[in-house]
Scaffold this motif. Structure first.
Motif, PDB file in Angstrom:
ATOM      1  N   ALA A 311       0.729  -1.202  -0.074  1.00 16.01           N
ATOM      2  CA  ALA A 311      -0.032  -0.138   0.064  1.00 16.01           C
ATOM      3  C   ALA A 311       1.025   1.281   0.062  1.00 16.01           C
ATOM      4  CB  ALA A 311      -0.863  -0.147   1.330  1.00 16.01           C
ATOM      5  N   LEU A 312       0.318   2.595  -0.610  1.00 15.63           N
ATOM      6  CA  LEU A 312       1.139   3.673  -0.618  1.00 15.63           C
ATOM      7  C   LEU A 312       1.383   4.148   0.566  1.00 15.63           C
ATOM      8  CD1 LEU A 312       1.913   6.200  -2.322  1.00 15.63           C
ATOM      9  CD2 LEU A 312      -0.336   7.156  -1.933  1.00 15.63           C
ATOM     10  N   ALA A 313       0.586   3.891   1.661  1.00 16.07           N
ATOM     11  CA  ALA A 313       1.045   4.286   3.033  1.00 16.07           C
ATOM     12  C   ALA A 313       2.496   3.644   3.374  1.00 16.07           C
ATOM     13  CB  ALA A 313      -0.214   4.015   4.025  1.00 16.07           C
ATOM     14  N   GLU A 314       2.526   2.578   3.267  1.00 13.67           N
ATOM     15  CA  GLU A 314       3.934   1.713   3.735  1.00 13.67           C
ATOM     16  C   GLU A 314       4.904   2.397   2.939  1.00 13.67           C
ATOM     17  OE1 GLU A 314       5.731  -2.752   3.997  1.00 13.67           O
ATOM     18  OE2 GLU A 314       3.337  -2.442   3.706  1.00 13.67           O
ATOM     19  N   ILE A 315       4.883   2.741   1.435  1.00 16.36           N
ATOM     20  CA  ILE A 315       5.724   3.131   0.510  1.00 16.36           C
ATOM     21  C   ILE A 315       6.214   4.541   1.116  1.00 16.36           C
ATOM     22  CG2 ILE A 315       6.357   3.943  -1.737  1.00 16.36           C
ATOM     23  CD1 ILE A 315       4.628   1.484  -2.727  1.00 16.36           C
ATOM     24  N   VAL A 316       5.114   5.359   1.609  1.00 15.13           N
ATOM     25  CA  VAL A 316       5.427   6.736   2.027  1.00 15.13           C
ATOM     26  C   VAL A 316       6.107   6.536   3.275  1.00 15.13           C
ATOM     27  CG1 VAL A 316       4.416   8.932   2.980  1.00 15.13           C
ATOM     28  CG2 VAL A 316       3.642   7.848   0.913  1.00 15.13           C
ATOM     29  N   ARG A 317       5.842   5.479   4.073  1.00 13.04           N
ATOM     30  CA  ARG A 317       6.368   5.473   5.176  1.00 13.04           C
ATOM     31  C   ARG A 317       8.127   5.057   4.991  1.00 13.04           C
ATOM     32  NH1 ARG A 317       8.055   1.177   8.621  1.00 13.04           N
ATOM     33  NH2 ARG A 317       8.177   1.859  11.091  1.00 13.04           N
ATOM     34  N   ASP A 318       8.392   4.242   3.933  1.00 15.57           N
ATOM     35  CA  ASP A 318       9.710   3.836   3.649  1.00 15.57           C
ATOM     36  C   ASP A 318      10.382   5.052   3.101  1.00 15.57           C
ATOM     37  OD1 ASP A 318       9.255   1.271   4.327  1.00 15.57           O
ATOM     38  OD2 ASP A 318       9.107   0.408   2.451  1.00 15.57           O
ATOM     39  N   MET A 319       9.652   5.861   2.180  1.00 16.76           N
ATOM     40  CA  MET A 319      10.610   7.011   1.775  1.00 16.76           C
ATOM     41  C   MET A 319      10.987   8.095   2.987  1.00 16.76           C
ATOM     42  SD  MET A 319       8.634   9.774  -0.630  1.00 16.76           S
ATOM     43  CE  MET A 319       7.561  10.573   0.687  1.00 16.76           C
ATOM     44  N   ASN A 320       9.861   8.206   3.853  1.00 15.97           N
ATOM     45  CA  ASN A 320      10.314   9.270   4.722  1.00 15.97           C
ATOM     46  C   ASN A 320      11.345   8.793   5.946  1.00 15.97           C
ATOM     47  OD1 ASN A 320       8.956  11.548   3.821  1.00 15.97           O
ATOM     48  ND2 ASN A 320       6.973  11.118   4.937  1.00 15.97           N
ATOM     49  N   LYS A 321      11.239   7.600   6.270  1.00 19.49           N
ATOM     50  CA  LYS A 321      12.078   7.063   7.313  1.00 19.49           C
ATOM     51  C   LYS A 321      13.716   7.060   7.037  1.00 19.49           C
ATOM     52  CE  LYS A 321       9.130   5.569  10.527  1.00 19.49           C
ATOM     53  NZ  LYS A 321       9.169   6.173  11.931  1.00 19.49           N
ATOM     54  N   VAL A 322      13.951   6.805   5.767  1.00 19.94           N
ATOM     55  CA  VAL A 322      15.226   6.847   5.154  1.00 19.94           C
ATOM     56  C   VAL A 322      15.522   7.908   4.227  1.00 19.94           C
ATOM     57  CG1 VAL A 322      15.342   4.364   5.492  1.00 19.94           C
ATOM     58  CG2 VAL A 322      14.843   5.179   3.164  1.00 19.94           C
ATOM     59  N   SER A 323      14.695   8.883   3.887  1.00 20.84           N
ATOM     60  CA  SER A 323      14.608   9.972   2.941  1.00 20.84           C
ATOM     61  C   SER A 323      15.037   9.254   1.690  1.00 20.84           C
ATOM     62  CB  SER A 323      15.459  10.924   3.508  1.00 20.84           C
ATOM     63  OG  SER A 323      15.546  12.067   2.908  1.00 20.84           O
ATOM     64  N   SER A 324      14.333   8.726   1.194  1.00 19.82           N
ATOM     65  CA  SER A 324      14.615   8.062  -0.093  1.00 19.82           C
ATOM     66  C   SER A 324      14.253   9.066  -1.420  1.00 19.82           C
ATOM     67  CB  SER A 324      13.847   6.886  -0.412  1.00 19.82           C
ATOM     68  OG  SER A 324      14.146   6.455  -1.902  1.00 19.82           O
ATOM     69  N   ASN A 325      15.260   9.524  -1.839  1.00 21.63           N
ATOM     70  CA  ASN A 325      15.168  10.543  -3.146  1.00 21.63           C
ATOM     71  C   ASN A 325      14.375   9.690  -4.357  1.00 21.63           C
ATOM     72  OD1 ASN A 325      16.637  12.432  -1.951  1.00 21.63           O
ATOM     73  ND2 ASN A 325      18.466  11.761  -2.478  1.00 21.63           N
TER      74      ASN A 325
END
Length: 774
Positions: A311-325
């Motif tokens: 789900a997008l919520a999980e992907i956004v979490r992955d992005m912000n936790k590690v700051s994925s460009n």
């Protein structure tokens, strides 16, 4: 059952955030408490390092809506990776937390006897595909009866073909944080490069890749195995070559050293996906007889199966936790494709984000938004705008929990894991970090000890000096907010605002602590890191801070030596005091081995500190242990990073440079090194041949290494200058010139140019100080 457990885990993870957002009004901090906080913040901002920086700050209460602190809140500043808050809000509010990315696998005709003539793969920008997920997908194809495939046609038309967004042109890096995007992407479009020493000194190291898609990668192994006590320097580079990517790895690794893994971005993402798929199909026993190519799915194609992302919520979490460009830019293009039509592009995606910001009260033209990740000098927001965004998402129940849970938790996880440890903010503050060169930012939410909830945004640009003190000051600000409403109201804020000066510990206590920390340094155990970091944060004695910083580096070298370089100034005074105590306690030479590691890797700051110690290794009062360390280590530096060492020598005071060259000469003699092949000597000879070079100085250093007297100024100039062009030898009258008129005199020999080793770009600071958006 596993799926049910996963859903329970997600509920448990998000539930505290929901309760935080929905809890009744806490006891509001009184005006006196807030006034004390304001004064403490003003004191913090008025002293170094923040006094010399451009600081913007906005703090608002989520409970009564009042502005608690505002400083330069309407100044447009570079937010770095705080830009990902805009991307997160736009993605969650426009696509929904439950949105999933779908990848379709299709065939040109219905499956017949297990054969597919052309296997089509239609990508829609899934940023979460990994080799493991792709392998599971291949297994599913096998169980659906697929046994052979002709061509593999890759349809990446959901996005345009631009891999790199606005701002990438400012970066030459091929590190994984600068990876490009594509509608078909894999492993964040990065590859893991494993480097293992060879079985003997002088042999090539072993280079392995994950995934090992041999039809996609070309490997150029230039890594040499050196002696067991040698130091490591590795430089992997990726070069796009059409549909393939070449990986060139240069450097040195010590014999019997541990395998090192480094990550680099790949070239064309679509063919990276396709060739890895081809490899996995073959490994599963599915024959692939054709080629991998680009190709859009025809309307007549038959769907085999669709595969969904998390789900997008999980992907956004992955992005912000590690700051994925990478994830941020994939989301921007997806927004464009879904809401403005395919192909998704940066202009379309950013238009969607700007539409949302306008709805939230941020008019177009009041900010600058050029990409979704915050990379480089492209975006501008004000702290007030960022606080407004955070307020707006907080009030939108359908996405608030997912948005807040995606942020790093102070002292707990993500890019906030090592920040505010052991403070009132630990576990109480959730925020998005942002880090670029001369840029740092922190925006998010905090619940104070008094129970009140705040939204805050602080951005700092354009300071001089190191980043660590600036980041530390921002952390102190976050801790002040968390401490608001504590029983000892005002005392904590005042203590945090005051810059605690370095102060000497009592002699007996100092020796005991040095011995303890030195033992932990020698242990080099990662399990000691939490204690060491906590001690480094609280110890004020400068000698103890050096030993602790050395212990932190030796326990986790991959995090860089930023703390050590900050603790040990480029002056020998503190080192001499520490060395004196170390001799009494029979301790090894402090910090030098770690500095040599950094210097071999090309750190100019480490080299400056080592050169300052070089005079201590020469003369009648020389430190024999230090001399032994430096003579061996400097030879390695001159071998692995000759250009960086030559630059450091030229920048150092004459006394330090001369002593360092003498130490190098001693090490060369002891090692029996062939000077004609020694890289630092080659760099010196190359520098001598350049116009305007300080010839006498350079030749003097080369003379020390060669064990000869320096040449006179005229001799140096003559030796460094190329021979004059020879005059043409006229042919005798009437004689034919077989090579044409004016042939050069064959008796004149032209000296070959010296080989010059290219300098390598490195990041020597702590991980958070390195580029990447943070």
């Amino acid at each position: 059952m596993e799926s049910f457990r996963g859903e329970v885990f997600k509920v448990r993870r998000i539930l505290p955030v929901v309760l935080l957002a929905l809890s009744p009004l806490a006891a509001l901090a009184g005006q006196p408490d807030r006034e004390v906080l304001r004064k403490a913040v003003e004191q913090l901002l008025s002293q170094p390092p923040l006094s010399g920086a451009h600081v913007g700050l906005q703090v608002e209460s989520l409970d009564d809506g009042q502005v608690v602190i505002s400083r330069n809140a309407d100044d447009l500043l570079n937010p770095a990776s705080n830009t990902k808050l805009v991307t997160s809000a736009a993605s969650l509010l426009r696509l929904g937390p439950e949105y999933r990315f779908t990848t379709d696998y299709l065939a040109d005709k219905p499956l017949s006897r297990g054969r597919i003539a052309t296997l089509y793969v239609k990508g829609r920008g899934d940023p979460a595909v990994t080799t493991e997920r792709l392998d599971g997908l291949v297994s599913d194809l096998w169980h659906r009866g697929v046994r052979s495939v002709g061509d593999i046609a890759l349809d990446d038309s959901f996005f345009d073909r631009e891999e790199f967004g606005p701002g990438w042109e400012q970066e030459a890096s091929d590190k994984s944080w600068a990876a490009g995007v594509g509608a078909l992407s894999l492993n964040h479009n990065s590859v893991a490069v494993y480097i293992t020493p060879g079985d003997r000194v002088g042999s090539r190291a072993r280079i392995e890749l994950e995934p090992e898609a041999r039809d996609y990668f070309l490997v150029d192994d230039r890594v040499t195995t050196v002696r067991m006590t040698g130091r490591r320097k590795l430089r992997p580079h990726t070069i796009s070559e059409g549909e393939r990517t070449r990986i060139v790895v240069e450097g040195r690794v010590p014999l019997r050293g541990e395998t090192t893994v480094m990550y680099r971005r790949v070239g064309d993402p679509t063919f990276y996906y396709g060739q890895t798929l081809r490899m996995l199909l073959r490994q599963r026993g599915i024959r692939v007889s054709g080629r991998v190519k680009r190709g859009e799915v025809p309307t007549s194609a038959v769907l085999i199966q669709s595969y969904d992302s998390p789900a997008l919520a999980e992907i956004v979490r992955d992005m912000n936790k590690v700051s994925s460009n990478f994830i941020a830019e994939m989301l921007i293009k997806t927004l464009g494709a879904e809401l403005k039509g395919t192909p998704g592009s940066w202009p379309k995606g950013l238009e969607v984000a700007e539409d949302l910001l306008a709805e939230l009260g941020l008019p177009r033209g009041t900010y600058v938004l050029k990409n979704g990740s915050g990379l480089n000098d492209t975006n501008r927001f004000t702290p007030r705008q960022m606080a407004l965004l955070l307020q707006a998402v907080w009030k939108r129940f359908p996405v608030a929990a997912e948005f807040i849970s995606s942020l790093g938790i102070a002292a707990r996880d993500g890019t906030m894991r090592l920040r505010m440890e052991g403070t009132d903010a630990a576990g109480r503050l959730r925020a998005k970090t942002g880090t670029l060169e001369r840029v740092t930012a922190l925006s998010g939410y905090v619940q104070s000890l008094g129970g009140e909830r705040y939204v805050f945004s602080v951005m700092v640009n354009d300071w001089s000096g190191k980043s660590a003190p600036v980041v530390s000051s921002i952390d102190r600000l976050g801790v002040m907010l968390a401490a608001l409403g504590a029983p000892e109201a005002g005392a904590r804020e005042a203590a945090l605002a005051a810059t605690a000066p370095l102060q000497d510990a009592q002699p007996a206590e100092l020796k005991a602590r040095i011995a303890t920390y030195a033992a932990l340094s020698s242990a080099a155990d990662r399990k000691n890191l939490p204690f060491l970091r906590s001690a480094l944060r609280t110890e004020r004695d400068p000698l103890l801070r050096i030993v602790l910083a050395d212990a932190v580096y030796r326990s986790d070298p991959d995090q860089g030596g930023g703390a050590l370089l900050e603790a040990l100034p480029p002056s020998p005074d503190l080192f001499l005091r520490l060395r004196s105590i170390g001799r009494e306690l029979a301790l090894p030479v402090p910090a030098v081995s770690s500095l040599l590691d950094l210097a071999v890797d090309g750190s100019a700051d480490a080299l400056a500190r080592l050169l300052a110690l070089a005079p201590l290794a020469r003369g009648p009062q020389r430190d024999e242990q230090l001399a032994s360390l430096l003579s061996d280590g400097f030879v390695e530096v001159g071998e692995a990073s000759p250009d960086e060492m030559l630059s450091a020598l030229r920048a150092a005071p004459a006394v330090q440079a001369q002593a360092a060259v003498e130490v190098v000469s001693q090490g060369l003699t002891q090692a029996g090194t062939d000077l004609s092949r020694y890289p630092l000597a080659q760099s010196l000879r190359a520098a001598l041949s350049q116009a305007g070079a300080p010839a006498a100085q350079l030749d003097g250093w080369l003379a020390v290494m060669e064990g000869r007297p320096p040449r006179t100024q005229e001799t140096v100039v003559d030796a460094a200058s190329p021979p004059p062009a020879p005059a043409a030898v006229p042919s005798p009258a009437g004689a034919a010139d077989p090579s044409g008129a004016g042939r050069a005199n064959p008796a004149v020999l032209v000296r070959p140019a010296s080989e010059v080793k290219p300098a390598a770009a490195v990041c020597t600071g702590p991980a958070t100080a390195c580029p990447g958006g943070g």
